[in-house]
Design a protein around this motif. Structure first.
Motif, mmCIF file in Angstrom:
data_model
loop_
_atom_site.group_PDB
_atom_site.id
_atom_site.type_symbol
_atom_site.label_atom_id
_atom_site.label_comp_id
_atom_site.label_asym_id
_atom_site.label_seq_id
_atom_site.Cartn_x
_atom_site.Cartn_y
_atom_site.Cartn_z
ATOM 1 N N ALA A 1 -12.696 -5.988 -3.021
ATOM 2 C CA ALA A 1 -11.562 -6.901 -2.882
ATOM 3 C C ALA A 1 -10.496 -6.607 -3.937
ATOM 4 N N ILE A 2 -10.916 -6.382 -5.155
ATOM 5 C CA ILE A 2 -9.958 -6.084 -6.221
ATOM 6 C C ILE A 2 -9.258 -4.754 -5.946
ATOM 7 N N CYS A 3 -10.013 -3.767 -5.466
ATOM 8 C CA CYS A 3 -9.403 -2.476 -5.143
ATOM 9 C C CYS A 3 -8.387 -2.615 -4.017
ATOM 10 N N GLY A 4 -8.718 -3.387 -3.013
ATOM 11 C CA GLY A 4 -7.785 -3.594 -1.904
ATOM 12 C C GLY A 4 -6.495 -4.260 -2.354
ATOM 13 N N LEU A 5 -6.625 -5.272 -3.190
ATOM 14 C CA LEU A 5 -5.425 -5.947 -3.694
ATOM 15 C C LEU A 5 -4.578 -5.024 -4.570
ATOM 16 N N ALA A 6 -5.234 -4.253 -5.418
ATOM 17 C CA ALA A 6 -4.505 -3.343 -6.304
ATOM 18 C C ALA A 6 -3.818 -2.239 -5.512
ATOM 19 N N GLN A 7 -4.490 -1.707 -4.495
ATOM 20 C CA GLN A 7 -3.875 -0.659 -3.686
ATOM 21 C C GLN A 7 -2.701 -1.189 -2.888
ATOM 22 N N ALA A 8 -2.815 -2.402 -2.384
ATOM 23 C CA ALA A 8 -1.706 -2.995 -1.644
ATOM 24 C C ALA A 8 -0.493 -3.206 -2.546
ATOM 25 N N LYS A 9 -0.733 -3.685 -3.747
ATOM 26 C CA LYS A 9 0.372 -3.913 -4.677
ATOM 27 C C LYS A 9 1.012 -2.589 -5.103
ATOM 28 N N ALA A 10 0.194 -1.576 -5.355
ATOM 29 C CA ALA A 10 0.724 -0.276 -5.758
ATOM 30 C C ALA A 10 1.543 0.355 -4.640
ATOM 31 N N THR A 11 1.056 0.269 -3.418
ATOM 32 C CA THR A 11 1.780 0.839 -2.286
ATOM 33 C C THR A 11 3.097 0.113 -2.051
ATOM 34 N N ALA A 12 3.079 -1.196 -2.144
ATOM 35 C CA ALA A 12 4.308 -1.966 -1.961
ATOM 36 C C ALA A 12 5.339 -1.626 -3.037
ATOM 37 N N ALA A 13 4.878 -1.486 -4.271
ATOM 38 C CA ALA A 13 5.801 -1.150 -5.354
ATOM 39 C C ALA A 13 6.360 0.252 -5.180
ATOM 40 N N ALA A 14 5.527 1.192 -4.712
ATOM 41 C CA ALA A 14 6.009 2.552 -4.495
ATOM 42 C C ALA A 14 7.022 2.601 -3.358
ATOM 43 N N CYS A 15 6.766 1.866 -2.292
ATOM 44 C CA CYS A 15 7.725 1.826 -1.176
ATOM 45 C C CYS A 15 9.051 1.228 -1.632
ATOM 46 N N ILE B 1 7.647 9.420 -7.593
ATOM 47 C CA ILE B 1 6.999 8.144 -7.256
ATOM 48 C C ILE B 1 5.770 8.402 -6.396
ATOM 49 N N ARG B 2 5.884 9.328 -5.453
ATOM 50 C CA ARG B 2 4.754 9.639 -4.584
ATOM 51 C C ARG B 2 3.583 10.210 -5.389
ATOM 52 N N PHE B 3 3.881 11.105 -6.343
ATOM 53 C CA PHE B 3 2.823 11.663 -7.187
ATOM 54 C C PHE B 3 2.140 10.560 -8.003
ATOM 55 N N ALA B 4 2.943 9.681 -8.595
ATOM 56 C CA ALA B 4 2.371 8.589 -9.387
ATOM 57 C C ALA B 4 1.557 7.647 -8.505
ATOM 58 N N LEU B 5 2.015 7.434 -7.273
ATOM 59 C CA LEU B 5 1.281 6.564 -6.351
ATOM 60 C C LEU B 5 -0.079 7.169 -6.006
ATOM 61 N N ILE B 6 -0.100 8.443 -5.675
ATOM 62 C CA ILE B 6 -1.362 9.080 -5.294
ATOM 63 C C ILE B 6 -2.338 9.103 -6.469
ATOM 64 N N LEU B 7 -1.827 9.394 -7.654
ATOM 65 C CA LEU B 7 -2.677 9.373 -8.843
ATOM 66 C C LEU B 7 -3.221 7.964 -9.102
ATOM 67 N N GLY B 8 -2.363 6.968 -8.994
ATOM 68 C CA GLY B 8 -2.788 5.580 -9.197
ATOM 69 C C GLY B 8 -3.797 5.127 -8.160
ATOM 70 N N LEU B 9 -3.576 5.502 -6.890
ATOM 71 C CA LEU B 9 -4.520 5.117 -5.840
ATOM 72 C C LEU B 9 -5.882 5.783 -6.051
ATOM 73 N N ALA B 10 -5.882 7.013 -6.535
ATOM 74 C CA ALA B 10 -7.160 7.686 -6.808
ATOM 75 C C ALA B 10 -7.916 6.977 -7.926
ATOM 76 N N LEU B 11 -7.205 6.562 -8.965
ATOM 77 C CA LEU B 11 -7.866 5.849 -10.057
ATOM 78 C C LEU B 11 -8.352 4.469 -9.619
ATOM 79 N N ILE B 12 -7.585 3.803 -8.783
ATOM 80 C CA ILE B 12 -7.994 2.493 -8.278
ATOM 81 C C ILE B 12 -9.231 2.634 -7.399
ATOM 82 N N GLU B 13 -9.230 3.649 -6.539
ATOM 83 C CA GLU B 13 -10.360 3.838 -5.641
ATOM 84 C C GLU B 13 -11.623 4.229 -6.405
ATOM 85 N N SER B 14 -11.453 4.852 -7.559
ATOM 86 C CA SER B 14 -12.626 5.235 -8.340
ATOM 87 C C SER B 14 -13.411 4.014 -8.811
ATOM 88 N N LEU B 15 -12.749 2.869 -8.965
ATOM 89 C CA LEU B 15 -13.463 1.648 -9.328
ATOM 90 C C LEU B 15 -14.510 1.302 -8.274
#
Length: 101
Positions: free
Chosen positions: A47-61, A74-88
């Motif tokens: 649940a926390i990962c889903g919320l964080a990924q949604a917020k990161a994607t919205a901010a990147a868009c 921005i796209r590079f930072a988004l992909i890097l951030g999503l990978a770190l979030i998903e690692s949780l």
């Protein structure tokens, strides 16, 4: 958001208070309790990962819409951030398999 956080905190506190009462002899084996705890842990992490990924994607868009010239960075930072979030969630899944399995 604050109300949901308060409710979730109270629910977690209730589970912590009720846990000594279930230690008296609930009839459940230790393995069953471990499965339930692992399921709760994985659900919370997902649940926390889903919320964080949604917020990161919205901010990147929003960032790409405001400044199209910086969309590559921005796209590079988004992909890097999503990978770190998903690692949780992946680390939580590994911990669940190690502890329960």
């Amino acid at each position: 958001m604050r109300k949901a956080l308060t409710i979730s905190f109270l629910a977690i506190a209730l589970f912590m208070i009720a846990s000594p009462a279930s230690a008296q002899g609930s009839g459940m084996s230790d393995k069953a309790v471990a499965y339930i705890a692992a399921a709760f842990g994985m659900a919370i992490a997902s649940a926390i990962c889903g919320l964080a990924q949604a917020k990161a994607t919205a901010a990147a868009c929003e960032g790409m819409a405001r400044n199209p010239g910086a969309s590559d960075a921005i796209r590079f930072a988004l992909i890097l951030g999503l990978a770190l979030i998903e690692s949780l969630a992946l680390y939580t899944l590994v911990i669940v398999f190690v502890k329960v399995g």
